[in-house]
Design a protein around this motif. Structure first.
Motif, PDB file in Angstrom:
ATOM      1  N   GLY A   1       0.811  -1.221   0.000  1.00  0.00           N
ATOM      2  CA  GLY A   1       0.000   0.000   0.000  1.00  0.00           C
ATOM      3  C   GLY A   1       0.838   1.261   0.000  1.00  0.00           C
ATOM      4  N   VAL A   2       2.097   1.192  -0.490  1.00  0.00           N
ATOM      5  CA  VAL A   2       2.910   2.413  -0.568  1.00  0.00           C
ATOM      6  C   VAL A   2       3.497   2.605  -1.963  1.00  0.00           C
ATOM      7  N   ASP A   3       3.622   3.870  -2.316  1.00  0.00           N
ATOM      8  CA  ASP A   3       4.346   4.276  -3.513  1.00  0.00           C
ATOM      9  C   ASP A   3       5.540   5.071  -2.986  1.00  0.00           C
ATOM     10  N   LEU A   4       6.745   4.539  -3.183  1.00  0.00           N
ATOM     11  CA  LEU A   4       7.932   5.149  -2.546  1.00  0.00           C
ATOM     12  C   LEU A   4       8.276   6.523  -3.121  1.00  0.00           C
ATOM     13  N   THR A   5       7.647   6.899  -4.229  1.00  0.00           N
ATOM     14  CA  THR A   5       7.929   8.233  -4.784  1.00  0.00           C
ATOM     15  C   THR A   5       7.039   9.296  -4.136  1.00  0.00           C
ATOM     16  N   ARG A   6       6.037   8.895  -3.400  1.00  0.00           N
ATOM     17  CA  ARG A   6       5.171   9.877  -2.729  1.00  0.00           C
ATOM     18  C   ARG A   6       4.772   9.352  -1.355  1.00  0.00           C
ATOM     19  N   LEU A   7       5.651   9.601  -0.381  1.00  0.00           N
ATOM     20  CA  LEU A   7       5.441   9.088   0.980  1.00  0.00           C
ATOM     21  C   LEU A   7       5.197  10.254   1.919  1.00  0.00           C
ATOM     22  N   SER A   8       4.114  10.205   2.660  1.00  0.00           N
ATOM     23  CA  SER A   8       3.898  11.223   3.705  1.00  0.00           C
ATOM     24  C   SER A   8       4.864  10.931   4.847  1.00  0.00           C
ATOM     25  N   PRO A   9       5.110  11.903   5.716  1.00  0.00           N
ATOM     26  CA  PRO A   9       5.951  11.630   6.888  1.00  0.00           C
ATOM     27  C   PRO A   9       5.402  10.467   7.724  1.00  0.00           C
ATOM     28  N   ASP A  10       4.092  10.362   7.873  1.00  0.00           N
ATOM     29  CA  ASP A  10       3.506   9.244   8.637  1.00  0.00           C
ATOM     30  C   ASP A  10       3.792   7.913   7.958  1.00  0.00           C
ATOM     31  N   ALA A  11       3.668   7.898   6.638  1.00  0.00           N
ATOM     32  CA  ALA A  11       3.906   6.652   5.902  1.00  0.00           C
ATOM     33  C   ALA A  11       5.365   6.244   6.065  1.00  0.00           C
ATOM     34  N   PHE A  12       6.281   7.207   5.958  1.00  0.00           N
ATOM     35  CA  PHE A  12       7.688   6.838   6.131  1.00  0.00           C
ATOM     36  C   PHE A  12       7.950   6.334   7.545  1.00  0.00           C
ATOM     37  N   GLU A  13       7.293   6.929   8.523  1.00  0.00           N
ATOM     38  CA  GLU A  13       7.476   6.486   9.913  1.00  0.00           C
ATOM     39  C   GLU A  13       7.056   5.019  10.080  1.00  0.00           C
ATOM     40  N   ARG A  14       5.948   4.620   9.411  1.00  0.00           N
ATOM     41  CA  ARG A  14       5.529   3.202   9.459  1.00  0.00           C
ATOM     42  C   ARG A  14       6.608   2.312   8.846  1.00  0.00           C
ATOM     43  N   ILE A  15       7.180   2.791   7.751  1.00  0.00           N
ATOM     44  CA  ILE A  15       8.222   2.007   7.070  1.00  0.00           C
ATOM     45  C   ILE A  15       9.447   1.878   7.962  1.00  0.00           C
ATOM     46  N   ARG A  16       9.841   2.982   8.597  1.00  0.00           N
ATOM     47  CA  ARG A  16      11.016   2.934   9.463  1.00  0.00           C
ATOM     48  C   ARG A  16      10.781   1.997  10.654  1.00  0.00           C
ATOM     49  N   GLN A  17       9.571   2.045  11.206  1.00  0.00           N
ATOM     50  CA  GLN A  17       9.268   1.166  12.338  1.00  0.00           C
ATOM     51  C   GLN A  17       9.310  -0.307  11.906  1.00  0.00           C
ATOM     52  N   ALA A  18       8.750  -0.584  10.725  1.00  0.00           N
ATOM     53  CA  ALA A  18       8.749  -1.974  10.221  1.00  0.00           C
ATOM     54  C   ALA A  18      10.183  -2.449   9.994  1.00  0.00           C
ATOM     55  N   TYR A  19      11.024  -1.557   9.532  1.00  0.00           N
ATOM     56  CA  TYR A  19      12.444  -1.883   9.297  1.00  0.00           C
ATOM     57  C   TYR A  19      13.130  -2.259  10.617  1.00  0.00           C
ATOM     58  N   HIS A  20      12.852  -1.517  11.681  1.00  0.00           N
ATOM     59  CA  HIS A  20      13.470  -1.878  12.966  1.00  0.00           C
ATOM     60  C   HIS A  20      12.844  -3.146  13.564  1.00  0.00           C
ATOM     61  N   ASP A  21      11.560  -3.365  13.308  1.00  0.00           N
ATOM     62  CA  ASP A  21      10.891  -4.550  13.868  1.00  0.00           C
ATOM     63  C   ASP A  21      11.270  -5.824  13.112  1.00  0.00           C
ATOM     64  N   HIS A  22      11.456  -5.715  11.795  1.00  0.00           N
ATOM     65  CA  HIS A  22      11.603  -6.920  10.954  1.00  0.00           C
ATOM     66  C   HIS A  22      12.977  -7.038  10.278  1.00  0.00           C
ATOM     67  N   LEU A  23      13.824  -5.989  10.396  1.00  0.00           N
ATOM     68  CA  LEU A  23      15.238  -6.037   9.961  1.00  0.00           C
ATOM     69  C   LEU A  23      15.439  -5.972   8.440  1.00  0.00           C
ATOM     70  N   VAL A  24      14.518  -6.607   7.702  1.00  0.00           N
ATOM     71  CA  VAL A  24      14.546  -6.506   6.236  1.00  0.00           C
ATOM     72  C   VAL A  24      13.120  -6.229   5.784  1.00  0.00           C
ATOM     73  N   ILE A  25      12.942  -5.222   4.935  1.00  0.00           N
ATOM     74  CA  ILE A  25      11.598  -4.956   4.420  1.00  0.00           C
ATOM     75  C   ILE A  25      11.596  -5.002   2.901  1.00  0.00           C
ATOM     76  N   LEU A  26      10.473  -5.466   2.388  1.00  0.00           N
ATOM     77  CA  LEU A  26      10.273  -5.623   0.945  1.00  0.00           C
ATOM     78  C   LEU A  26       9.094  -4.752   0.519  1.00  0.00           C
ATOM     79  N   ILE A  27       9.301  -3.958  -0.526  1.00  0.00           N
ATOM     80  CA  ILE A  27       8.203  -3.192  -1.114  1.00  0.00           C
ATOM     81  C   ILE A  27       8.185  -3.542  -2.602  1.00  0.00           C
ATOM     82  N   ARG A  28       7.083  -4.106  -3.075  1.00  0.00           N
ATOM     83  CA  ARG A  28       7.040  -4.618  -4.454  1.00  0.00           C
ATOM     84  C   ARG A  28       6.467  -3.584  -5.421  1.00  0.00           C
TER      85      ARG A  28
END
Ligand code: OGA
Ligand code: MN
Length: 287
Positions: A22-49
């Motif tokens: 549910g993300v487009d990396l070319t248009r991320l709100s600050p809240d959306a990026f915060e979710r991504i950063r949190q997922a990165y710390h929780d899961h160590l590797v993140i995939l966005i297709r």
């Protein structure tokens, strides 16, 4: 209501890794990026297709994690992309005269952490898949918090508080870097010395930090003991129950935390094409 409610984080079900939907990396709100950063710390590797990113868009996404670190030396001794020296190409493709268009070729890249031979290794790497072979070239990751937390007592006692040599001579594909020569004694290999156990600066958790096996050496143990201890450490750290393997599709973006995961890549058919663009984020001295 959670910030950025359209975003879903789907854990891989393995010891690490999650897909973010549910993300487009070319248009991320600050809240959306915060979710991504949190997922990165929780899961160590993140995939966005399914991401269609130009190089400036990949660079802009990378900069949200921190300052970019320019790539280490390419195997042709200069940046692959004149316009974007921050971008490293990972590819087996060659130009008409046989010059590689990217690093790592088509062979296996053994388990490793990126650039641990530097005093301040990169904190994260981001790979964007442009072309993917029909078979092979999968990338695996292993959770080094888990490896530390489950270390047998005697191994733990042997390594806690010790430093390790991180040899710079060879890359993970076994190619000797420009300007280096064969290492006769791993205790004297060129490259940084870092703690075998490091504490992650953001999560505060301890993890194993092994770099790569070749010419590795634990300082303060005799060479024979260091070799035997490293063999046991590596077998423990890279066991399948700590790992997750990613089968790539074009348009995939993977972000991994280079401080607390190991990664490796399978080889693939040299006649097929694989091309990735990569940026990396500055890190801190391991402590
Ligand atoms: C890297 C690396 C893995 C891959 O970019 O550091 O190890 O899948 N690449 O090509
Ligand atoms: Mn790597």
């Amino acid at each position: 209501m959670p910030a950025a409610p359209s975003i879903e984080v789907l854990p891989s079900g393995k010891a690490l890794g999650a897909e973010i939907k549910g993300v487009d990396l070319t248009r991320l709100s600050p809240d959306a990026f915060e979710r991504i950063r949190q997922a990165y710390h929780d899961h160590l590797v993140i995939l966005i297709r399914d991401q269609d990113l130009s190089d400036p868009e990949l660079i802009a996404f990378g900069k949200r994690f921190g300052e970019l670190e320019p790539p280490g030396m390419s195997i042709i001794g200069k940046p692959y992309l004149d316009d974007y020296p921050d971008v490293l190409v990972i590819s087996n493709l060659k130009s008409g005269d046989g010059t590689p268009l990217g690093n790592l070729g088509d062979g296996e890249a053994i388990w490793h952490t990126d650039m641990s031979y530097r005093e301040t290794p990169v904190s994260a790497a981001i790979l964007h898949a442009w072309e993917i072979p029909p078979r092979g070239g999968d990338t695996s990751f292993a959770n080094q918090y888990r490896a530390y937390d489950t270390l047998p007592h005697d191994l733990h006692a042997k390594i806690e508080g010790r430093l390790m040599v991180h040899d710079e001579t060879y890359n993970s594909a076994g190619q000797m870097r420009k300007g280096f020569e064969e290492v006769a004694d791993p205790r004297e290999a060129p490259g940084a010395r870092h703690p075998v156990v490091r504490t992650h600066p953001v999560t505060g958790r301890k993890c194993l930090y092994l770099g790569r096996r070749r010419n590795g050496c634990i300082l303060g143990l005799c060479l024979e003991d260091s070799e035997a201890t490293l063999d046991r450490l590596w077998a423990h750290a890279s066991q399948p129950s700590f790992a997750w393997t990613h089968r790539w599709r074009e348009g995939d973006v993977l972000v991994w935390d280079n401080r607390c995961v190991l990664h490796r890549r399978d080889g693939f058919d040299p006649a097929s094409r694989r091309m990735m663009h990569r940026v990396q984020i500055k890190g801190e001295r391991p402590a």
